[in-house]
Design a protein around this motif. Sequence first.
Motif, mmCIF file in Angstrom:
data_model
loop_
_atom_site.group_PDB
_atom_site.id
_atom_site.type_symbol
_atom_site.label_atom_id
_atom_site.label_comp_id
_atom_site.label_asym_id
_atom_site.label_seq_id
_atom_site.Cartn_x
_atom_site.Cartn_y
_atom_site.Cartn_z
ATOM 1 N N ARG A 1 0.827 -1.209 0.000
ATOM 2 C CA ARG A 1 0.000 0.000 0.000
ATOM 3 C C ARG A 1 0.851 1.244 0.000
ATOM 4 N N HIS A 2 1.829 1.353 0.914
ATOM 5 C CA HIS A 2 2.557 2.608 1.107
ATOM 6 C C HIS A 2 3.894 2.659 0.410
ATOM 7 N N ARG B 1 2.190 11.925 1.323
ATOM 8 C CA ARG B 1 1.125 10.955 1.641
ATOM 9 C C ARG B 1 -0.166 11.658 2.011
#
Lengths: 163, 197
Positions: A38-39, B147
Amino acid sequence: MRLSLVAAISHGRVYRRLGHGPRSRLDLLRNLVTALVRHERIEAPWARADEMRGYAERLIDYAKRGDTDERAMRMADFWLTEKDLVHKLFKVLAPRFQPHPGSYTRMLHIPSRDSLDRAKMAVIELKGNPFPPLIRPRRDSEKTLLNQLLKGCREDAQRAAGP
Amino acid sequence: MLRAPACDCPSPAVPAGMAVVVLHSVPPIRVLLQRCWQRLELGRWPAVCGAQSPLWGLAPAVQSPACLPEPAAGGEGPGFLGGVLWMAAPKKRRSIEVNRCRRRNPSKLIAVKRNIDVCPECGNLKLKHVLCGYCYAKVKAETQQIRKEIGKKEGGPFNAPTVETVVLYDGEKPSEKDEGKRIIERARKRPSWFSLN
């Protein structure tokens, strides 16, 4: 024969024991693999990141087979707990790593954790992620002794070959 | 009836004395007390008066013993003559030379680290095999900001895209190799340590 002591001494045992048991260890690593997919860059204790690295690379090897492959889909279904990441794995990561034969991850040491346990931490990332790079490869400048000598050598060779 | 005991005992507290007087009426305890008193008088009770000075014969008169003994249990208590269980105790005081040898032995000293270097980017200290803390914190902060932008673009949880991502800073246009990628805008100048290629 003292069979009992064999269980107590762990000299030469190479396999790590994480979590509460074998199933717990797999669940831990599965969470870490999901987070990595995911990251694309995560921080974790060094031992866990090291264990997880092998599983993540094998998962990408399976994904390279394509999503029509039954085994690959079952592996991705087990290892990724969040099912939207299965699409990301097959459509983004598999094409990204198609030209590479192996080593899709990079693992680097970080200063120990700030809390009381001072745990040895590592950052593990997939290569080709969009984030800023952790290490910048340094090239030696022109002014170092070795580079100046090589430059002189090159110029001598050119002068000898030229006229 | 009561005479001064042979050894130097401290004077008892008043409640202890009264308890002794009350318990004296019970026959078995009376026998026990008499035995203890005899021992005290003869000076043969190492638990209470082990280290006797040369003037013990001239000690001032005391009415009753300082403490009652524990019930004798076949030589298991500490200090009773003919006891079976001995506890380990040091025989001699460790001299300062011996103490120094033990405390300064190399296995007990903190090992000197010889793998400390200077980071070529920022000049802070770092271990050779570990990333520089300052540079990593810088990169981590920027990654967190990126992010956050990704989170804003995706909207909710479990919305991972099926295309690659590229990060563009102020005044940058997507190039031809960024075709078909999701673009994340960052509202600042591109930092020097995050180059395009």
